[in-house]
Design an enzyme around this catalytic site. Structure first.
Site, PDB file in Angstrom:
ATOM      1  N   HIS A 128      39.127  53.441 -45.353  1.00  0.00           N
ATOM      2  CA  HIS A 128      38.091  52.477 -45.714  1.00  0.00           C
ATOM      3  C   HIS A 128      38.044  52.391 -47.229  1.00  0.00           C
ATOM      4  O   HIS A 128      38.403  53.341 -47.943  1.00  0.00           O
ATOM      5  CB  HIS A 128      36.729  52.935 -45.185  1.00  0.00           C
ATOM      6  CG  HIS A 128      36.592  52.793 -43.700  1.00  0.00           C
ATOM      7  ND1 HIS A 128      36.613  51.566 -43.061  1.00  0.00           N
ATOM      8  CD2 HIS A 128      36.420  53.728 -42.716  1.00  0.00           C
ATOM      9  CE1 HIS A 128      36.465  51.739 -41.763  1.00  0.00           C
ATOM     10  NE2 HIS A 128      36.352  53.038 -41.515  1.00  0.00           N
ATOM     11  N   CYS A 170      39.868  47.544 -55.296  1.00  0.00           N
ATOM     12  CA  CYS A 170      40.214  46.874 -56.543  1.00  0.00           C
ATOM     13  C   CYS A 170      40.296  47.879 -57.683  1.00  0.00           C
ATOM     14  O   CYS A 170      39.681  48.936 -57.643  1.00  0.00           O
ATOM     15  CB  CYS A 170      39.178  45.812 -56.880  1.00  0.00           C
ATOM     16  SG  CYS A 170      39.014  44.552 -55.615  1.00  0.00           S
TER      17      CYS A 170
END
Length: 227
Positions: A128, A170
């Site tokens: 995750h 990111c």
């Protein structure tokens, strides 16, 4: 937890019998860095004795306190990735259900290794993730804490070589101070390349932007820069 096919255990090293990519002369185009593996034609030098190591972190089960759900199908993904990089000639190390500390420890040890005879490095993180974060089984971890271990000022045997990260989070936008490289024999100047040069980050999703509050052209520029 279901086992990865072929009974591969966590942390097990696998070497492929096929010839290395480097011996076939394959290469990747990048920025200029003459003395650390980049050739004058701006291609990576890929004919080292070994193509490199591929680290796979496959996190499927998470502590209830994290609020993260069971990741169904991740074992199949890990098996396909393993087979792909074995075919490419990499030595694959597959690790299942790691805590944050275990993730740091494993990659830290790899970063301290001598990669002088290797053409590249690959890391695949299956877990995750959130913006700038990747999850261990016990909670979130800053992604840059992991990728930063392989910066040019910390893992010098991989300077000028491709470092490939396949991840779900990111990266940040901190300024890069750079790292000095040895000058070429016919020059007296000292070259400098970014400490985060030669990194490739591949993300499963793109950053989300609110286009109703941001000019479209500016939004497109931000998206491209963040990828």
């Amino acid at each position: 937890m279901a086992d990865i096919k072929d009974g591969l255990q966590s942390g097990h090293d696998v070497a492929d019998a096929k010839s290395l990519i480097g011996s076939q002369g394959k290469s990747l185009p990048v920025s200029k860095s003459m003395d650390y593996g980049i050739q004058p034609d701006e291609h990576y030098k890929m004919d080292y004795p070994e193509i490199g190591i591929c680290i796979i972190v496959n996190n499927k089960n998470f502590h209830p306190a994290t609020g993260m759900s069971f990741r169904s199908g991740t074992d199949a993904d890990a098996a396909h990735i393993r087979d792909t990089f074995l075919t490419l000639g990499y030595k694959v190390k597959l690790n299942n259900d790691l805590t944050c500390k275990q993730m740091v420890d494993i990659l830290q040890n790899v970063a301290k290794d001598d990669h002088s005879n290797r053409s590249s490095f690959v890391c695949v993180l299956l877990s995750h993730g959130e913006d700038g974060l990747i999850y261990g089984t016990d909670g979130p971890l800053e992604l840059k804490m992991l990728t930063g271990l392989f910066r040019g000022d910390r893992c010098k045997s991989l300077v000028g070589k491709p470092k490939l990260f396949f991840i779900q989070a990111c990266r940040g936008t901190d300024l890069d101070s750079g790292i000095e490289t040895d000058s070429r024999a016919e020059e007296s100047t000292c070259h400098k390349i970014p400490v985060e040069a030669d990194f490739l980050y591949a993300y499963s999703t793109a950053p989300v932007l609110l286009l109703d509050t941001v000019d479209w052209r500016r939004a497109r520029t931000v998206t491209l820069r963040s990828q």
